[in-house]
Design an enzyme around this catalytic site. Structure first.
Site, PDB file in Angstrom:
ATOM      1  N   TYR A 150      30.486   8.104   5.266  1.00 39.30           N
ATOM      2  CA  TYR A 150      29.800   6.991   6.103  1.00 39.30           C
ATOM      3  C   TYR A 150      28.225   6.695   5.412  1.00 39.30           C
ATOM      4  CZ  TYR A 150      27.261   3.799   9.070  1.00 39.30           C
ATOM      5  OH  TYR A 150      26.770   2.798   9.811  1.00 39.30           O
ATOM      6  N   LYS A 154      26.832   3.584   3.063  1.00 36.51           N
ATOM      7  CA  LYS A 154      25.419   2.890   3.284  1.00 36.51           C
ATOM      8  C   LYS A 154      24.538   3.259   2.364  1.00 36.51           C
ATOM      9  CE  LYS A 154      26.992   0.722   7.192  1.00 36.51           C
ATOM     10  NZ  LYS A 154      26.998  -0.631   6.895  1.00 36.51           N
TER      11      LYS A 154
END
Length: 249
Positions: A150, A154
């Protein structure tokens, strides 16, 4: 009045952003996967402004292209793109993680953002104006254990935003990268596969941000004078010192 294209508009930050822009009188193109929810939102926001809806999954490049191509000519003059659609799945170490969770995050947070951006950038370049707002995360600033993929997805959004700015400034197109800290939305419930009890612990003992806080910041960036370009904005709740540190009572 601007025409604003918002992905992931059916909930959380995307919905709050659509609501604030609708009340300001901007024309909206709201996008999402859930047709019924999108239709209900269209009815709600039509009390304030003109609204057009598109149903597609950002992870499916052909769906994205077909949807954007289907826009009537009067809706193709897009002034602002808010790349909000994204997801987090799982919170396990790399050795134990589900590969399908990795695919969902990379396909939605990275490839989906690119799939949507490319055709809209072409429209913006043709008129030498526009504004792209990418929703990243403070997870891009500091990797945390069990969230490696994750965080990587990002971090990729940060890099893409920087690259867009380098490529598009000469065409009069602004690029803003927004990094929210802990925001109480359905984010954690999705990450934990619907486990509401576990999701609630993420926001326990302090006051997290709410979706409207991020929508307010996006609104400021979009409505700033034309001479102003907000390149990056990082927003924490008061109790959060950095991505991994939250002071709880």
């Amino acid at each position: 009045m601007k025409t604003i294209f918002i992905t992931g508009a059916t909930s959380g930050i995307g919905k709050a952003t659509a609501e604030i822009f609708a009340k300001q009188g901007h024309r909206l193109i709201i996008c999402g996967r859930r047709k019924e929810v999108l239709e209900n939102l269209l009815i709600q926001l039509s009390n304030f402004t003109e609204v057009y809806s598109l149903v597609f999954d950002v992870r499916n490049q052909q769906e994205v292209v077909n949807a954007i191509n289907s826009l009537p000519e009067e809706w193709k003059n897009i002034d602002v793109l808010v790349n909000n659609a994204g997801n987090a799945h799982g919170l396990e170490p790399i050795s134990e993680a589900n590969v399908s969770d990795w695919d969902a995050m990379m396909d939605g947070n990275v490839k989906g953002l690119l799939y949507v951006s490319q055709p809209i950038i072409k429209l913006m370049k043709s008129k030498n104006s526009g504004h792209i707002v990418n929703i990243s995360s403070v997870a891009a600033r500091q990797t945390y254990a069990n969230g490696t993929v994750y965080c990587a997805s990002k971090k990729a959004v940060d890099v893409i935003s920087e690259g867009m700015r380098l490529e598009l400034t000469e065409f009069g197109i602004k690029v803003t990268n927004v990094q929210p800290g802990a925001v109480e939305t359905d984010f954690s419930k999705i990450r934990f596969k619907g486990d509401e009890e576990r999701a609630a612990t993420v926001y326990a003992g302090y006051e997290p941000l709410i979706a409207e806080d991020i929508a307010d910041a996006i609104s400021y960036c979009v409505n700033a004078p034309d001479r102003v370009s907000i390149a990056e904005i990082c927003i924490y709740p008061k109790a959060q010192a950095e991505p991994r540190t939250i002071y709880r009572k």
